[in-house]
Design a protein around this motif. Structure first.
Motif, PDB file in Angstrom:
ATOM      1  N   ARG A 393       0.826  -1.206   0.000  1.00  0.00           N
ATOM      2  CA  ARG A 393       0.000   0.000   0.000  1.00  0.00           C
ATOM      3  C   ARG A 393       0.866   1.265   0.000  1.00  0.00           C
ATOM      4  O   ARG A 393       1.931   1.295   0.627  1.00  0.00           O
ATOM      5  CB  ARG A 393      -0.917  -0.002   1.218  1.00  0.00           C
ATOM      6  N   THR A 399      -4.041  10.103  -0.132  1.00  0.00           N
ATOM      7  CA  THR A 399      -5.357   9.909   0.470  1.00  0.00           C
ATOM      8  C   THR A 399      -6.367   9.472  -0.582  1.00  0.00           C
ATOM      9  O   THR A 399      -6.124   9.566  -1.788  1.00  0.00           O
ATOM     10  CB  THR A 399      -5.837  11.203   1.131  1.00  0.00           C
ATOM     11  N   LYS A 401      -9.212   6.750  -2.431  1.00  0.00           N
ATOM     12  CA  LYS A 401      -9.059   5.430  -3.052  1.00  0.00           C
ATOM     13  C   LYS A 401      -7.875   5.442  -4.005  1.00  0.00           C
ATOM     14  O   LYS A 401      -7.768   6.316  -4.863  1.00  0.00           O
ATOM     15  CB  LYS A 401     -10.342   5.057  -3.794  1.00  0.00           C
ATOM     16  N   ARG A 402      -6.995   4.453  -3.868  1.00  0.00           N
ATOM     17  CA  ARG A 402      -5.779   4.433  -4.654  1.00  0.00           C
ATOM     18  C   ARG A 402      -5.912   3.539  -5.887  1.00  0.00           C
ATOM     19  O   ARG A 402      -6.553   2.476  -5.850  1.00  0.00           O
ATOM     20  CB  ARG A 402      -4.595   3.929  -3.820  1.00  0.00           C
ATOM     21  N   ASP A 478      -9.961   1.539   0.539  1.00  0.00           N
ATOM     22  CA  ASP A 478      -8.737   2.252   0.180  1.00  0.00           C
ATOM     23  C   ASP A 478      -8.300   2.034  -1.260  1.00  0.00           C
ATOM     24  O   ASP A 478      -7.303   2.613  -1.701  1.00  0.00           O
ATOM     25  CB  ASP A 478      -7.600   1.831   1.122  1.00  0.00           C
TER      26      ASP A 478
END
Length: 631
Positions: A393, A399, A401-402, A478
């Motif tokens: 990650r 910050t 949603k990746r 995330d």
């Protein structure tokens, strides 16, 4: 390093690269991202039998070469200086006066054996310069090497024996059919060679070869109802038995002892529910060091051969164990460690004192201490099977949603491990991309049943495992399911092409590295010495029903379904996945108007080995993901 022609100009591609569709690479990108590619690794090749000295492989120029290290933390003295990387390397076991190593030309994997004389630095070619030759094992007496060569037919790997000190002693010991043979050990009296015959990852056999006549005798049964795989194997010190790794009566490869008189096998690691992937027997025969692959992480174990009991392992630095090797002094165990925050380096463990010493400290342009650690994750596939992988990650500064990059391993008889990411750390740390390494069905490390779940007509099920991963990504707060890219090399490249074909609506783009675009054309054109081994995994294209199935699922035959941009990377001299597999998919994508970038390297084979080519590939991948994943 790749060349920047001027401060305001673009990065110049190495002359051996064919670049098609890739935009100009800004010098600023090479200056920043390039730091992530400026690191070295070190791999243990052998111990000097006469003193406490390591032979390692590391890179100071464009490719990995052989070096000597005289003491823990000592300077590295380079021995070889070839354009192509050097494979293997072992000392003459009685005297250490020369080294035998392998090298190919341009990534073609037609390896030759060479002798490097320590005193004179003269290098002598030992093989014919044309065929494919693979180093095997030294005789117990230390004056002969058993090795494999295709020189008789170009396809079959026969057993040969040579005294490297005198190339004229080279002789064919045994004619063999197929390409899956490997010599594993010599008996203590040098009258027998232990020979392995590989049919597939799940089926191997052991033979004993008479070193005088070449006659071979089957050691393991061929008519057993259960297909059995034998891994590494070594004679016991007294020659009465053989230590081996086998999945006989088990899902996993267990360490066992085969008594040659009774032919009975005794399991030594029945308490470990994981594969024993590597082991080495000390030269006095009293201790076995072995590595168990525990959910993708290699753990060191020590076994006393007299009592059959494990001994406590001294505390080691955090990392994955990649190799182990005993010194002839019986005290030092050499090993290689790497982790998410440290690239591969060589260590030794003193069995008498428990002292751990670091022999190499490979340099990196980056501070690796903040690189992300891997997180073991699981998801349920279409049929209820649980699939696992490793997630890296991005740091907290990113910050929301990746975006996600799914990187699929090759093989398919392989496994992703939570190790050092190298250049991929740039995507995580600088671009905020989460990277997932899935171990889909067909991967090793989870039992032989799991490794068989993608064979033949089951091929599409492993594609579905990635589709299930996309579902899992959508459940994560995330991760962004609308910004997903997929990539992989070799069989992972085939998976990338298949996912790009059948799940095009779920990805933004893909990167295919030396991938298979049609399993039929691949099987017809991969090198002859490996064709039958691959047919066991993928299916025999000569069977009409299998051929029909493989043609039906081929990305090449479903080209209209590939609607998202693709970057294709290939090596001109690839003997495993011919460059034609890449050429045909690129041509078809161009014809239908799907955006495609293409990078092909002359003088490279199954993946780029030369740093300057690796760097340019990396910069191009960054531009590709910036344009198609991040925008």
């Amino acid at each position: 390093m790749v060349v920047v022609r001027a401060q305001t100009d673009s990065v110049q591609a190495p002359e051996n690269l064919v670049v098609d569709g890739v935009p100009q690479i800004p010098p600023a990108l090479a200056e920043t991202a390039g730091q992530y590619g400026n690191y070295r690794t070190a791999v243990l090749r052998d111990w000097n039998p006469e003193n406490r000295q390591m032979l390692i492989a590391t890179r100071f120029g464009d490719t990995a070469q052989l070096h000597l290290v005289n003491m823990p933390g000592g300077a590295r003295t380079q021995l070889t200086f070839f354009t192509d990387s050097v494979a293997g390397g072992q000392f003459h076991p009685h005297g250490g006066d020369y080294i035998v190593f392998m090298k190919d030309t341009g990534g073609g994997e037609w390896y030759q054996l060479y002798r490097y004389d320590i005193a004179t630095r003269v290098i002598t070619l030992l093989t014919d310069g044309k065929s494919r030759n693979l180093f095997g094992v030294w005789s117990t007496g230390g004056n002969r090497v058993a090795y494999m060569s295709t020189r008789r037919t170009g396809k079959d790997t026969d057993l040969w024996v040579i005294n490297p000190a005198d190339p004229k002693t080279d002789r064919l010991l045994g004619k063999l059919d197929g390409g899956g043979w490997e010599p594993l050990d010599w008996s203590p009296d040098d009258k027998k060679i232990l020979l392995q015959e590989g049919i597939s990852i799940n089926e191997t056999y052991l033979w004993l070869v008479d070193t005088a006549t070449g006659d071979k005798t089957a050691l393991t049964p061929r008519d057993a109802k259960e297909k059995i795989a034998y891994g590494n194997a070594k004679f016991s010190k007294d020659g009465k038995g053989i230590y081996l790794a086998t999945d006989k009566n088990s899902e996993f490869q267990r360490l066992a002892y085969l008594d040659l008189a009774s032919k009975q096998t005794k399991v030594l690691t029945g308490n470990i529910p994981w594969d024993v992937t590597k082991f080495d027997l000390s030269h006095d025969g009293k201790m076995i060091a072995f590595v168990a692959n525990e959910d993708g992480v290699g753990k060191l174990h020590l076994l006393d051969t007299a009592s059959g009991k494990e001994k406590a392992v001294p505390k080691l630095p955090v990392g994955l164990i990649d190799d182990i090797q005993w010194h002839r002094n019986g005290r030092d165990l050499g090993l290689v460690l790497d982790s998410a925050r440290a690239q591969s380096d060589c260590y030794s463990l003193d069995m008498a004192t428990g002292k751990v010493e670091r022999w190499t400290t490979s340099e990196s342009a980056m501070n690796t201490s903040d690189f992300p650690e891997a997180e073991l994750v699981h998801w349920k596939s279409f049929d209820g099977k649980m699939i696992s992988g490793f997630l890296y990650r991005p740091p907290a500064k990113f910050t929301g949603k990746r975006p996600v990059l799914v990187d699929i391993h090759g093989g398919p008889e392989g496994q992703s491990h939570p190790g050092f990411l190298g250049r991929l750390n740039y995507f995580v740390n600088e671009k905020g991309i989460a990277v997932i390494f899935p171990n889909v069905r067909g991967s090793t490390g989870y039992g032989k049943t799991f490794s068989l779940l993608d064979n033949g007509f089951l091929r599409e099920d492993t594609y579905k495992d990635i589709n299930a991963l996309f579902d899992w990504i959508a459940t994560r707060a995330d991760l962004d399911p609308d910004r997903v890219a997929v990539m992989g090399g070799s069989y992972g490249g085939h998976m990338t092409l298949a996912v790009s074909t059948f799940y095009s609506d779920r990805i933004r783009c893909s990167i295919d590295v030396v991938g298979i675009s049609n399993l039929v054309t691949f099987l017809e054109h991969t090198e002859a010495y490996r064709r039958d081994l691959r047919r066991v995994e993928y299916g025999d294209e000569r069977d009409p029903k299998m051929r029909e199935f493989l043609e039906k699922i081929a990305p090449m035959n479903n080209i209209e379904k590939i609607r998202k941009p693709m970057f294709v990377i290939a090596g001109k001299n690839d003997p495993r996945v011919p460059v034609s597999e890449s050429d045909q998919i690129v041509a078809a994508l161009k014809k239908q108007g799907t955006p495609v970038w293409y990078l092909m390297a002359r003088g490279e084979g199954h993946g780029f080995k030369k740093k300057q080519n690796q760097d340019f590939q990396f910069y191009a991948e960054i531009l590709f993901l910036e344009k198609f994943l991040l925008n």
